[in-house]
Enzyme design. Sequence first.
Site, short mmCIF file in Angstrom:
data_model
loop_
_atom_site.label_atom_id
_atom_site.label_comp_id
_atom_site.label_asym_id
_atom_site.label_seq_id
_atom_site.Cartn_x
_atom_site.Cartn_y
_atom_site.Cartn_z
N HIS A 148 0.87 -1.18 0.00
CA HIS A 148 0.00 0.00 0.00
C HIS A 148 0.90 1.23 0.00
O HIS A 148 1.44 1.63 1.02
CB HIS A 148 -0.89 -0.06 1.25
N HIS A 168 1.86 5.28 -0.95
CA HIS A 168 1.37 6.65 -1.19
C HIS A 168 2.37 7.37 -2.08
O HIS A 168 3.57 7.06 -2.08
CB HIS A 168 1.19 7.39 0.14
N CYS A 200 -3.64 10.67 4.65
CA CYS A 200 -3.62 10.12 6.01
C CYS A 200 -4.08 11.25 6.92
O CYS A 200 -3.68 12.39 6.73
CB CYS A 200 -2.21 9.66 6.37
#
Length: 308
Positions: free
Chosen positions: A213, A215, A246
Amino acid sequence: MSAGTLPARVEIREVGPRDGFQNEPEVIATADKIRLIDQLMRTGLRRIEVTSFVRPDVLPQLADNTEVLAGIDPPAGVSRSVLIPNERGLDNALAVAELFDECGVFLSASETHNKRNVNRTIAESLEGLKAVIPRALEAGKKVEAVIATSFGCPYEGHVPQERVLELAVALRDAGATELGFGDTTGMANPLQVRGFFAAAREALGPEVEVTAHFHNTRGQGLANALAALEAGCTSFESSFGELGGCPVPKGATGNIASEDLISMLHEMGVDTGIDLGKLLDCSRAVAEVLGRPLGSHTLVAGPVDWHR
Ligand code: ZN
């Protein structure tokens, strides 16, 4: 490493409706969410994170979790997951257990990020998850445990790989069927990622699915995805339109864009089962709802066309 060693097929979980929508300053209308999720579920995506059961006063953007789950119309074979923050969140989710298939749970690998994100120590979070995971499994759900700040912490800096893998093993032993590693604020680099996923595979064994995952906070998300792929990772999470971020710290920007990841994979001959054109239609639709341009590159440039 040669292209011949890349996996033939990868799984992608679309997390935009959760990771993305929760980070928008405006609350997106429930009807728009349902329409966009229904559209995403008809692109060939087989996994989608639909919403979260975080308290509505903490996260008003996803307060309509139950309405969204009840309103969407998933085609056969599409797995709906929901994010579960704690025991209370699990209670609320299991009250509508027939409306989803998988649970996502999470903690951070850094004490400071965990404290600021969920106001618990890592040990407290882990204890909570040891109660949550077996109950979710008993209810017939698969459980993905995500470790945030796996590659670095915006408050503490370096996060030791051994620490992350220790937590991962504890979560596997608690019953998690999938371990996700989050580069929550985009601190990872490809060299680090390649070593990390090789070590994770080794530490966790073949029974557990390992998911990346990333970013795109510093523009390195796709490079990191390729590094994970080369290390044998075949499961990824991404957000259409490069939505996401986030909650802490402020300014942490989006997940890698699903369309950019899919475009890269398809160009390398790695199958995703997803129709890129249909996915781009979804990103165009969400850009319209949000009324702003999105970070995705393929949305601007269009798919690669070799037949002109
Ligand atoms: Zn994320």
